[in-house]
Design an enzyme around this catalytic site. Sequence first.
Site, short mmCIF file in Angstrom:
data_model
loop_
_atom_site.label_atom_id
_atom_site.label_comp_id
_atom_site.label_asym_id
_atom_site.label_seq_id
_atom_site.Cartn_x
_atom_site.Cartn_y
_atom_site.Cartn_z
N SER A 1 -4.83 35.11 68.30
CA SER A 1 -3.99 36.05 69.06
C SER A 1 -2.72 35.37 69.58
CB SER A 1 -4.77 36.65 70.22
OG SER A 1 -4.98 35.67 71.23
N CYS B 1 -8.90 35.09 78.59
CA CYS B 1 -9.93 34.39 77.81
C CYS B 1 -9.81 34.68 76.31
CB CYS B 1 -11.30 34.82 78.32
SG CYS B 1 -12.68 34.33 77.29
N PRO B 2 -9.92 33.68 75.44
CA PRO B 2 -10.11 32.23 75.70
C PRO B 2 -8.80 31.47 75.92
CG PRO B 2 -10.20 32.61 73.35
CD PRO B 2 -9.99 33.98 73.98
N GLY B 3 -7.64 32.16 75.79
CA GLY B 3 -6.38 31.49 76.14
C GLY B 3 -5.32 31.47 75.05
N GLY B 4 -5.41 32.38 74.08
CA GLY B 4 -4.41 32.41 73.01
C GLY B 4 -3.00 32.63 73.53
N ASP C 1 -9.27 36.03 84.21
CA ASP C 1 -10.31 36.59 83.34
C ASP C 1 -11.67 36.15 83.85
OD1 ASP C 1 -11.95 37.46 81.10
OD2 ASP C 1 -10.11 37.47 79.92
N ASP D 1 -11.15 40.22 87.73
CA ASP D 1 -10.73 41.32 86.86
C ASP D 1 -9.20 41.42 86.86
OD1 ASP D 1 -10.16 43.73 85.66
OD2 ASP D 1 -11.66 44.89 86.73
N ASP E 1 -3.04 41.13 77.28
CA ASP E 1 -3.59 41.63 76.01
C ASP E 1 -5.04 42.03 76.25
OD1 ASP E 1 -3.91 42.29 73.36
OD2 ASP E 1 -4.23 40.24 72.68
N LYS F 1 -3.31 49.28 72.94
CA LYS F 1 -4.22 49.57 71.82
C LYS F 1 -4.05 51.05 71.46
CE LYS F 1 -5.60 45.41 72.63
NZ LYS F 1 -5.15 44.27 71.82
#
Length: 366
Positions: free
Chosen positions: A188, A221-224, A240, A260, A277, A306
């Site tokens: 991502s 998460c995970p940090g892209g 996250d 959150d 995202d 989305k």
Amino acid sequence: MNKVVLLCRPGFEKECAAEITDKAGKREIFGFARVKENAGYVIYECYQPEDGEKLISELPFSSLIFARQWFVVGELLQHLPPEDRITPIVGMLQGVVEKGGELRVEVADTNESKELMKFCRKFTVPLRAALRDVGVLTNYETPKRPVVHVFFIAPGCCYTGYSFAHNNSPFYMGIPRLKFPSDAPSRSTLKLEEALHVFIPEDEWDERLANGMYAVDLGACPGGWTYQLVKRNMWVYSVDNGPMAQSLMDTGQVTWLREDGFRYRPNRNNISWMVCDMVEKPAKVTALMAQWLVNGWCRETIFNLKLPMKKRYEEVSHNLAYLQAQLDEHGVNAQIQARQLYHDREEVTVHVRRLWAAVGGRRDER
């Protein structure tokens, strides 16, 4: 030349057609869209002969969401003789373009076009030489002149035309060529990198993506996406409930906030960037982004929406209109851009830059 070719993501031809029909109509450039499912392009045919050029010069390309590239073309060239494909193409372009600054021989972004792409690469060199000989192209590439496009839809079949360098995508086929960094936590990361290339002029990167800026990544998460901000030497608050990649935590630039993204409120007032995202309904994400911008919690944001299965153009338009209305209501002057990027799937990426408060006597310095 009354046709405009718009390249898009395969499967999104209807959205691309709906958008160009809507936005051309608002400028009183009327016509109809030819759509072939999963073709990766749309042809908008104007009713008036000169309206193709008028459309690509008057409508800002940056205002289009689903088009990756566009150019005005003439009639389809068919049955090009294998022994001499160059002469008919040169003939079509002579008198149409003078002293173009660049040649792009392109195809649609489909699996079927991959073999054709190999031919295009080989064909570009001799075609460029022939076009320079007759003055269709300048002897050296220049970004100040129109871009000449030759668009193959099948072997021996192509459209020829041009776009304006100040109002098109600077990338071949409208796709930035990015390499996945081996140390990034997820693919991502390429979405955010592409967004930065598409939305922020290169000569403004040093100022707007500067070392030492503070940024927030919601749903990190995970940090892209955090990875891109860290790479530009920013201090990042990654929000996250899920864990962040250890490689990012080891940089010392990331503060992981286990909460959150929809409930998080920043406790600093000098956050330059907020990125997001999260897999959530577009309306919910848009409302959160409006809250951040109206309250001045960040200067710029890039976020993903989305898309539903149906009426995707309408959904995006509705959310962007809501965001604009919220900013207007609270006297916030901002630039909004949206694009379905190459690395996006069933989503679009939105960039908003808060400029200043439009209310008299107020200035946004945060």
